[in-house]
Structure formats: C-alpha cells, structure tokens
Design a protein around this motif. Structure first.
Motif, PDB file in Angstrom:
ATOM      1  N   ARG A 115       0.836  -1.195   0.000  1.00  0.00           N
ATOM      2  CA  ARG A 115       0.000   0.000   0.000  1.00  0.00           C
ATOM      3  C   ARG A 115       0.868   1.242   0.000  1.00  0.00           C
ATOM      4  O   ARG A 115       2.039   1.212   0.388  1.00  0.00           O
ATOM      5  CB  ARG A 115      -0.984   0.001   1.166  1.00  0.00           C
ATOM      6  CG  ARG A 115      -0.369   0.237   2.513  1.00  0.00           C
ATOM      7  CD  ARG A 115      -1.461   0.173   3.583  1.00  0.00           C
ATOM      8  NE  ARG A 115      -0.994   0.799   4.809  1.00  0.00           N
ATOM      9  CZ  ARG A 115      -1.760   1.452   5.650  1.00  0.00           C
ATOM     10  NH1 ARG A 115      -3.040   1.590   5.407  1.00  0.00           N
ATOM     11  NH2 ARG A 115      -1.267   1.973   6.738  1.00  0.00           N
ATOM     12  N   CYS A 120      -2.840   6.645   3.187  1.00  0.00           N
ATOM     13  CA  CYS A 120      -3.699   5.488   3.449  1.00  0.00           C
ATOM     14  C   CYS A 120      -4.098   5.455   4.912  1.00  0.00           C
ATOM     15  O   CYS A 120      -3.274   5.699   5.790  1.00  0.00           O
ATOM     16  CB  CYS A 120      -2.984   4.187   3.089  1.00  0.00           C
ATOM     17  SG  CYS A 120      -2.890   3.900   1.332  1.00  0.00           S
ATOM     18  N   ASP A 122      -5.333   3.755   8.437  1.00  0.00           N
ATOM     19  CA  ASP A 122      -5.191   2.513   9.188  1.00  0.00           C
ATOM     20  C   ASP A 122      -6.587   2.036   9.572  1.00  0.00           C
ATOM     21  O   ASP A 122      -7.503   2.840   9.677  1.00  0.00           O
ATOM     22  CB  ASP A 122      -4.331   2.743  10.442  1.00  0.00           C
ATOM     23  CG  ASP A 122      -2.852   2.860  10.091  1.00  0.00           C
ATOM     24  OD1 ASP A 122      -2.430   2.191   9.126  1.00  0.00           O
ATOM     25  OD2 ASP A 122      -2.136   3.606  10.776  1.00  0.00           O
ATOM     26  N   ALA A 124      -4.223  -1.325   8.240  1.00  0.00           N
ATOM     27  CA  ALA A 124      -3.745  -1.799   6.947  1.00  0.00           C
ATOM     28  C   ALA A 124      -4.276  -3.203   6.667  1.00  0.00           C
ATOM     29  O   ALA A 124      -4.375  -4.030   7.568  1.00  0.00           O
ATOM     30  CB  ALA A 124      -2.213  -1.822   6.935  1.00  0.00           C
ATOM     31  N   THR A 147      -6.747  -7.482   8.795  1.00  0.00           N
ATOM     32  CA  THR A 147      -6.047  -6.201   8.886  1.00  0.00           C
ATOM     33  C   THR A 147      -5.095  -6.234  10.072  1.00  0.00           C
ATOM     34  O   THR A 147      -5.037  -7.219  10.811  1.00  0.00           O
ATOM     35  CB  THR A 147      -7.039  -5.032   9.068  1.00  0.00           C
ATOM     36  OG1 THR A 147      -7.652  -5.145  10.353  1.00  0.00           O
ATOM     37  CG2 THR A 147      -8.090  -5.003   7.973  1.00  0.00           C
TER      38      THR A 147
END
Length: 168
Positions: A115, A120, A122, A124, A147
């Motif tokens: 990623r 991005c 969280d 992930a 995740t």
C-alpha cells in the motif's frame, strides 16, 4: 479494438468472460466498520493472451456515487489450473492473489499486498482471499480480509451478479 480469439488457457473460464452486474445490493461488513450495501459491475475481457483484463467498479445504491474501483489482470498459467489476480485498488493498495480454478469456481489467496506509504488510513489490509463461483446463471463473489487490527480473515464483501453481456 478488434476482439481476439480467447487464448486456450482461458477455455476453462470461458463462462466468466463478459460484464457482470449486481441485480440486488451487495453486502459489506467488517468488525471495525458500519455494515454497508453497494452495487457493482465487474468486467472480464479476453485480449487474446492467457489472461482476462479485469475491472470492478462499485457505487452507492441510493446516491449512485462511486465507492471502490479495482483494475488488473486475471492470469491463467497455461496447461494448469493455477490462476493469479493482480489488482490495483483506487485507495492505494495493490494485491497479488494466487489460487486455483475448480468446477465453475476460482479460489484465491493473497501472496503479496502493498500500500501507499502516504495517504492510506489505518488499519492496513494484511490478507485477502476471495472466491468467484458460478451457480446456475449467477456469479457469486465473496471477499475475506484481515487487517493489522483484525488478524483473523473475516468476511468483508458478498454479492451476486447477473451477466449483462457476453463479449464476442
């Protein structure tokens, strides 16, 4: 662009070629988010190579606004039932999923997830698995993920699609 004949490696997946669209809303859920619904269109297009071009676009069922887009390639290793799905997602994720072709189904598990380091949110995504299965005339698609906060793979998306067009 002229339609090229389907590569022999894709013959076991000929049923998949075309445009598929949800007739009823798909269901999205995960332990860390509020459940949601969506509509989606998936296109599997033969380009004469041992792969389909793949595009999936989802949108909000009431607002009709875009929700998610992923694009890539579903590649079959010629002479085998091995398949890989390489995807780029519009929120900054790339995935490589590998698996096998069964009887009117494809089962995939992530072998690589990357990623963007900037922008991005969280948590992930660390694992993805999915299944495409043709049941009668309908394509069933289920996606599981794990995740950094929910480490056990958990169902995330489930939808049923009807073929809109066969690409000829």
């Amino acid at each position: 662009m002229n339609q090229l004949p389907m590569h022999d490696a894709l013959k076991s997946l000929a049923w998949l070629e075309g445009t598929w669209k949800t007739e009823y809303v798909g269901q999205g859920k995960y332990p860390t988010i509020k459940p949601f619904t969506y509509h989606e269109e998936i296109v599997f297009a033969s380009i004469g190579q041992p792969m389909f071009n793949y595009v999936a676009q989802s949108w909000h069922p009431e607002k009709k606004t875009p929700m998610h887009r992923e694009t890539g390639f579903l590649k079959v290793i010629p002479g085998t039932n091995k398949v890989s799905l390489l995807l780029a997602h519009n929120f900054g994720l790339t995935t490589i999923e590998e698996g096998e072709i069964g009887d009117n189904e494809i089962v995939l598990k992530s072998s690589s997830i990357t990623r963007l380091t900037m922008g991005c949110k969280d948590p992930a995504v660390v694992k993805i698995s999915r299944k495409f299965k043709l049941i009668g005339e309908k394509l069933h698609h289920t996606v599981y993920m794990a995740t950094t906060t929910t480490t056990k793979e958990t169902e995330h998306l489930q939808a049923v699609y009807t073929k809109q067009t066969a690409i000829v």
